[in-house]
Design an enzyme around this catalytic site. Structure first.
Site, short mmCIF file in Angstrom:
data_model
loop_
_atom_site.label_atom_id
_atom_site.label_comp_id
_atom_site.label_asym_id
_atom_site.label_seq_id
_atom_site.Cartn_x
_atom_site.Cartn_y
_atom_site.Cartn_z
CD GLU A 135 -2.83 -1.23 2.40
OE1 GLU A 135 -2.80 -0.29 3.24
OE2 GLU A 135 -3.64 -2.17 2.45
N GLY A 139 4.98 -0.70 2.89
CA GLY A 139 5.75 -1.49 1.93
C GLY A 139 6.48 -2.59 2.68
CD1 TRP A 164 4.30 0.32 -4.03
CD2 TRP A 164 5.12 0.99 -6.00
NE1 TRP A 164 4.95 1.51 -3.82
CE2 TRP A 164 5.47 1.93 -5.01
CE3 TRP A 164 5.53 1.20 -7.31
CZ2 TRP A 164 6.19 3.08 -5.30
CZ3 TRP A 164 6.26 2.33 -7.60
CH2 TRP A 164 6.58 3.25 -6.60
CB ILE A 165 -1.10 -3.90 -7.97
CG1 ILE A 165 -1.45 -3.52 -6.51
CG2 ILE A 165 -1.61 -5.29 -8.31
CD1 ILE A 165 -0.64 -4.26 -5.44
NE ARG A 275 35.23 -1.25 -29.87
CZ ARG A 275 35.09 -0.17 -30.63
NH1 ARG A 275 34.53 -0.23 -31.83
NH2 ARG A 275 35.50 1.00 -30.18
N GLY A 346 31.53 -0.64 -23.36
CA GLY A 346 32.03 0.74 -23.46
C GLY A 346 30.88 1.70 -23.77
N GLY A 347 31.16 2.69 -24.63
CA GLY A 347 30.15 3.71 -24.97
C GLY A 347 28.90 3.10 -25.58
CD GLU A 370 7.54 -11.71 -5.39
OE1 GLU A 370 7.84 -12.75 -4.78
OE2 GLU A 370 6.99 -11.70 -6.49
C1 LIG Z 1 7.90 -2.56 -10.32
C2 LIG Z 1 7.32 -2.96 -9.00
C3 LIG Z 1 6.37 -3.98 -8.95
C4 LIG Z 1 5.80 -4.34 -7.73
N1 LIG Z 1 4.82 -5.31 -7.72
C5 LIG Z 1 4.14 -5.54 -6.56
C6 LIG Z 1 3.00 -6.41 -6.56
O1 LIG Z 1 2.64 -7.01 -7.57
N2 LIG Z 1 2.32 -6.58 -5.39
C7 LIG Z 1 2.67 -5.94 -4.24
O2 LIG Z 1 2.01 -6.14 -3.23
N3 LIG Z 1 3.76 -5.10 -4.22
C8 LIG Z 1 4.49 -4.89 -5.35
N4 LIG Z 1 5.56 -4.02 -5.34
C9 LIG Z 1 5.91 -3.32 -4.11
C10 LIG Z 1 7.23 -3.78 -3.50
O3 LIG Z 1 7.06 -5.04 -2.91
C11 LIG Z 1 7.64 -2.69 -2.49
O4 LIG Z 1 8.08 -1.59 -3.26
C12 LIG Z 1 8.71 -3.15 -1.55
O5 LIG Z 1 8.22 -4.12 -0.66
C13 LIG Z 1 9.30 -1.99 -0.72
O6 LIG Z 1 8.28 -1.20 -0.16
P1 LIG Z 1 8.34 0.41 -0.35
O7 LIG Z 1 8.52 0.67 -1.80
O8 LIG Z 1 7.16 0.97 0.33
O9 LIG Z 1 9.68 0.86 0.38
P2 LIG Z 1 9.88 1.12 1.95
O10 LIG Z 1 9.37 -0.02 2.74
O11 LIG Z 1 9.40 2.47 2.28
O12 LIG Z 1 11.46 1.09 2.03
C14 LIG Z 1 12.29 2.19 1.65
C15 LIG Z 1 13.74 1.80 1.95
O13 LIG Z 1 13.88 1.58 3.36
C16 LIG Z 1 14.45 0.28 3.58
N5 LIG Z 1 13.91 -0.28 4.81
C17 LIG Z 1 12.60 -0.31 5.21
N6 LIG Z 1 12.49 -0.92 6.40
C18 LIG Z 1 13.76 -1.30 6.76
C19 LIG Z 1 14.32 -1.98 7.87
N7 LIG Z 1 13.59 -2.43 8.89
N8 LIG Z 1 15.68 -2.18 7.90
C20 LIG Z 1 16.46 -1.74 6.88
N9 LIG Z 1 15.98 -1.10 5.80
C21 LIG Z 1 14.65 -0.88 5.74
C22 LIG Z 1 14.02 -0.53 2.35
O14 LIG Z 1 14.88 -1.66 2.16
C23 LIG Z 1 14.17 0.51 1.26
O15 LIG Z 1 15.52 0.60 0.85
C24 LIG Z 1 6.19 -3.68 -6.54
C25 LIG Z 1 7.17 -2.67 -6.61
C26 LIG Z 1 7.73 -2.31 -7.81
C27 LIG Z 1 8.76 -1.20 -7.84
#
Ligand SMILES: Cc1cc2nc3c(=O)[nH]c(=O)nc-3n(C[C@H](O)[C@H](O)[C@H](O)COP(=O)(O)OP(=O)(O)OC[C@H]3O[C@@H](n4cnc5c(N)ncnc54)[C@H](O)[C@@H]3O)c2cc1C
Length: 390
Positions: A135, A139, A164-165, A275, A346-347, A370
């Site tokens: 959501e 995340g 992000w679905i 190359r 390279g380039g 994931e």
């Molecule tokens: C292209 C794409 C497809 C996706 N598809 C799906 C999908 O089909 N279904 C679905 O449900 N989701 C999906 N996602 C969502 C994805 O699973 C989340 O983006 C991911 O879990 C991270 O959540 P966030 O983006 O809210 O980052 P955040 O949780 O806000 O994290 C931001 C940063 O903080 C770090 N962080 C957070 N908590 C900690 C901690 N405790 N310790 C250390 N570091 C931490 C994270 O590693 C990250 O670097 C997708 C995302 C993308 C980009």
């Protein structure tokens, strides 16, 4: 000196049937997927018709039981198929992995009646699935999700926003995790929501760095009525179901990562042998030879790691720690290998005329989805030293 054409990966497959399956997949890749990949990714086109073909060929239900239309293949076979699909086009490989993730709840926790009613169409009847956990405000801390499902007679009324679905807005069914009870992981329940449910809408797809052909969108649930017959598992069991799906899904991400890395290595080898600089092929220079050797070694190590975890799963043994390690190692390896592939070219590697820049952009997302690689490290560390003390 001519370019060195990439050789297909030598695979250890357990049965004649699985070897035939791989031959079918390779043929489909050559005919239907690889020739269009670059142009369609550039144009942001989702190859829905490819998924229809995959479904028809039984490739959207490979690791599931034949009883409901699945392919009955061990995970070690399914993952190697995914690896080859992802090498040809990540939008397809990851799409198959996400579809499989979306089927996991029903196949593992649904009642016999629910499975008989829905699984055949999901596993081989042309439908495409999506998995809705994330959501806007939850995340990594997925257990804090806020999308609500409130009981109303025989229905549940779902309200909230998923973010992000993958396949958001185009999927035929959504496996949705929603809050039905207390705060935290025990108040979450899983539902199977049809794509055309009233009150379900999708935002415009995100504008992403890579995988532009794969739509990623927010989904809005505005009082969507879902019959209780579409609740999967017990009330409050949803988070456990979601995590169990992710254990298997992470192996899919690991396999996709190795596919992207292998595709980048193949390009790098082919370019380096063709190359010439200083009157010799650049593949003569030890600096480059060692780089290619390191790339190949990381790929083999990653492949071995995901296959070892898959074989544990196939044997019915716990594999959660190993799945986290495979996802972490393979996606980090893919990032390093694809970055090095750009360097080898390279380039030219930095231009859109060669696919390595696309592979580099694609590898990045695999360190995020994931469970980010920080979250994978948390999972692994917990097995080593126990949970955090606060
Ligand atoms: C292209 C794409 C497809 C996706 N598809 C799906 C999908 O089909 N279904 C679905 O449900 N989701 C999906 N996602 C969502 C994805 O699973 C989340 O983006 C991911 O879990 C991270 O959540 P966030 O983006 O809210 O980052 P955040 O949780 O806000 O994290 C931001 C940063 O903080 C770090 N962080 C957070 N908590 C900690 C901690 N405790 N310790 C250390 N570091 C931490 C994270 O590693 C990250 O670097 C997708 C995302 C993308 C980009």
């Amino acid at each position: 000196m001519p370019d060195r054409a990439p050789q297909p990966v030598e695979r250890q497959l357990p049965t004649e049937e699985s070897r035939d399956l791989l031959a079918l997949v390779r043929d489909m890749i050559q005919r239907e997927i690889a020739p269009r990949a670059a142009a369609e990714e550039d144009a942001g086109h989702f190859p829905r018709e490819v998924f229809a073909l995959l479904s028809e060929a039984g490739l959207l239900g490979l690791p599931y039981d034949a009883e409901h239309g699945g392919g009955d293949q061990p995970y070690e076979v399914y993952l190697q198929v995914l690896e080859e699909l992802a090498a040809a086009r990540l939008t397809v490989g990851l799409g198959v992995s996400v579809h499989s993730l979306a089927c996991h709840a029903l196949a593992g926790y649904g009642t016999k009646e629910q499975q008989a009613a829905h699984l055949p169409a999901m596993l081989g009847g042309g439908l495409l699935g999506a998995y809705c956990l994330s959501e806007p405000a939850s995340g990594s801390d997925a257990a804090s999700l806020r999308t609500k499902a409130v009981r109303d007679g025989d229905d549940w009324v779902v309200t909230g926003t998923k973010a992000w679905i993958t396949h958001g807005g185009i999927a035929d069914f959504y496996t949705v995790l929603a809050r039905t009870g207390e705060e935290g992981p025990r108040g979450i329940t899983a539902f199977l929501v049809p794509g055309d449910a009233e009150g379900l809408g999708a935002a415009a797809p995100e504008k992403k760095m890579g995988m532009k052909g794969s739509p990623t969108a927010q989904l809005h649930f505005d009082g969507v009525r879902v019959p209780d017959s579409r609740r999967i598992g017990e009330e409050g069991q949803g988070f456990a179901i979601a995590l169990s799906a992710l254990d298997s899904g992470r192996l899919g991400i690991a396999a996709c990562a190795i596919g992207v890395a292998q595709a980048a290595l193949d390009e790098a080898v082919s370019y380096a042998t063709g190359r010439e600089q200083f009157g010799r092929p650049i593949s003569d220079f030890q600096g480059l030879r060692f780089m290619l050797a390191d790339m190949a070694t990381q790929i083999e190590a990653g492949r071995s790691l995901y296959l070892a975890a898959a074989r544990l799963r196939d044997a019915g043994r716990p594999f959660s720690r190993e799945a986290a390690m495979a996802k972490l190692f393979c996606s980090d390896a893919a990032m390093r290998v694809t970055t090095d592939a750009v360097q080898v070219l390279g380039g030219y590697g930095y231009t859109l005329d060669f696919p390595v820049e696309r592979f580099m952009r694609e590898a990045k997302v695999l360190q995020i989805v994931e469970g980010t690689n920080q979250i994978q490290r948390m999972v692994i560390a917990r097995r080593l030293v126990g949970p955090e003390t606060r």
